[in-house]
Scaffold this active site. Structure first.
Site, short mmCIF file in Angstrom:
data_model
loop_
_atom_site.label_atom_id
_atom_site.label_comp_id
_atom_site.label_asym_id
_atom_site.label_seq_id
_atom_site.Cartn_x
_atom_site.Cartn_y
_atom_site.Cartn_z
N GLY A 51 0.84 -1.18 0.00
CA GLY A 51 0.00 0.00 0.00
C GLY A 51 0.88 1.25 0.00
O GLY A 51 1.49 1.57 -1.03
N SER A 118 6.62 -4.26 -2.15
CA SER A 118 6.12 -2.95 -2.55
C SER A 118 6.29 -2.00 -1.36
O SER A 118 7.39 -1.88 -0.82
CB SER A 118 4.68 -3.08 -3.03
OG SER A 118 4.25 -1.91 -3.68
N TRP A 119 5.22 -1.30 -0.93
CA TRP A 119 5.33 -0.50 0.30
C TRP A 119 5.79 -1.38 1.46
O TRP A 119 6.49 -0.90 2.36
CB TRP A 119 4.00 0.17 0.65
CG TRP A 119 3.89 0.50 2.10
CD1 TRP A 119 3.17 -0.16 3.05
CD2 TRP A 119 4.56 1.57 2.79
NE1 TRP A 119 3.34 0.42 4.28
CE2 TRP A 119 4.20 1.48 4.16
CE3 TRP A 119 5.44 2.58 2.39
CZ2 TRP A 119 4.66 2.36 5.12
CZ3 TRP A 119 5.92 3.46 3.36
CH2 TRP A 119 5.53 3.35 4.70
N ASP A 274 8.34 -4.45 -13.88
CA ASP A 274 7.55 -3.78 -12.85
C ASP A 274 7.53 -2.28 -13.17
O ASP A 274 8.58 -1.62 -13.14
CB ASP A 274 8.20 -4.03 -11.49
CG ASP A 274 7.40 -3.50 -10.31
OD1 ASP A 274 6.55 -2.63 -10.52
OD2 ASP A 274 7.65 -3.97 -9.18
N HIS A 302 4.75 -6.23 -11.27
CA HIS A 302 4.82 -5.84 -9.87
C HIS A 302 4.15 -6.82 -8.91
O HIS A 302 4.49 -6.88 -7.74
CB HIS A 302 4.16 -4.45 -9.70
CG HIS A 302 4.22 -3.91 -8.31
ND1 HIS A 302 5.42 -3.57 -7.70
CD2 HIS A 302 3.24 -3.64 -7.41
CE1 HIS A 302 5.17 -3.11 -6.48
NE2 HIS A 302 3.86 -3.15 -6.27
#
Length: 323
Positions: A51, A118-119, A274, A302
């Site tokens: 996120g 990711s985050w 990605d 991604h």
């Protein structure tokens, strides 16, 4: 999903359910949902979702051998099953790092493996650089270090050249006079008082990311981004973090401080194509992180659920299972 030209050996472990769930009050404002699954006596691993604002999904448990791992998952402030929903108050990177430490103490864990994409890779790095003595190993995917150039590439101009038909609705949501800084324009609306505008912008923000997450477009992924409550938390919290530079003290802080991780083994899994978190960030991190192993997956974007990325992550989890 179409057939891949590469033969990847590993898939997920079978689905499992938590053996214990916790409601953890971490501040006057926030309560977190925390769960444990797998082997209560196993190697502890903390799963750090993306996120920010994405929340955990059940299949995340399946990256780990349930006989060998004690799998700890939590929904970060304001999302998933944590409360209050979509709340931005007292919601920064450093609040979340502190939350992870509170979870570690609550569950009587001395050291754990940290798994994030990711985050989730951003927060995992921030945690490990703050608490290296509590981090056994890092398993990271789709590296995002929240540098300004990374944000501009995805939300202003860059990925837009590859997915123009999906970027146009995202861009057109904002009046022309404000399009020079789309993130700030979205933030004003996502934190404003007009609920209809807020929801429309949340949908557009989230749909853009879901449309670009996989090498092969996935309509189900896009539909997930159109789920109203998920989209609202995802967009509001992401935008809040991004316009505030991740609440870091300096630009590029995570890569500049990667030397602090020199004694912590790491596997970095990165999709070659990605466009949400491009491979340059993974490469820059790897160069600054002694002892890290970088695996670039040649036919992945991604998403954590693409076959090559999934296989590499399961292999990495197996590698550290008895660490």
């Amino acid at each position: 999903m179409g057939k891949n030209v590469f033969d990847y050996p590993r898939t997920l472990y079978p689905p499992i359910q938590p053996y214990k769930e916790h409601r953890m009050k971490v501040s006057d404002v926030h309560d977190l949902h925390v769960e444990e699954s797998g082997n209560p006596e196993g190697n502890p691993v903390i799963v750090v979702h993306g996120g920010p604002g994405g929340g955990c999904e059940d299949f995340y448990r399946q990256f780990f051998n349930p006989k060998l791992y004690r799998i700890i998952m939590f929904d970060q402030r304001g999302c998933g099953k944590s409360l209050p929903f979509a709340c931005l108050e007292d919601n920064t990177t450093w609040h979340l790092v502190d939350d992870m430490e509170k979870i570690r103490v609550l569950l009587n864990v001395e050291k754990w493996v940290v798994f994030g994409g990711s985050w989730g890779s951003t927060l995992s790095l921030a945690y490990a650089e703050t608490h290296p003595s509590r981090t056994k190993a890092l398993i990271l995917r789709g590296i995002f270090t929240l540098r300004r150039d990374e944000l501009l590439f995805f939300y202003q101009e860059g990925s837009s050249w590859l997915f123009p038909e999906y970027f146009e609705p995202f861009r057109m949501m904002i009046p022309e006079v404000e399009r020079g800084d789309l993130m700030s324009a979205y933030y004003r609306r996502l934190t404003g008082s007009d609920e209809e505008v807020k929801r429309a912008c949340a949908d557009a923000w989230t749909r853009w990311e879901m449309s670009t997450s996989k090498l092969i477009l996935d309509e189900d992924k896009i539909k997930h981004g159109e789920e109203g409550d998920f989209a609202l938390a995802f967009a509001r919290i992401e935008c809040h973090y991004f316009v505030n530079g991740g609440f870091f003290k300096e630009e590029g802080q995570l890569i500049k401080n990667a030397h602090l991780l020199k004694d912590i083994p790491a596997v970095i899994v990165q999709g070659r194509y990605d466009v949400v978190c491009p491979a340059k960030s993974a490469y820059d991190l790897h160069k600054s992180y002694p002892g890290s192993v970088l695996r670039i997956i040649p036919d992945s974007g991604h998403s954590v659920s693409e076959p090559g990325t999934m296989s590499a992550l399961v292999e990495a989890c197996d590698q550290f299972a008895t660490l």
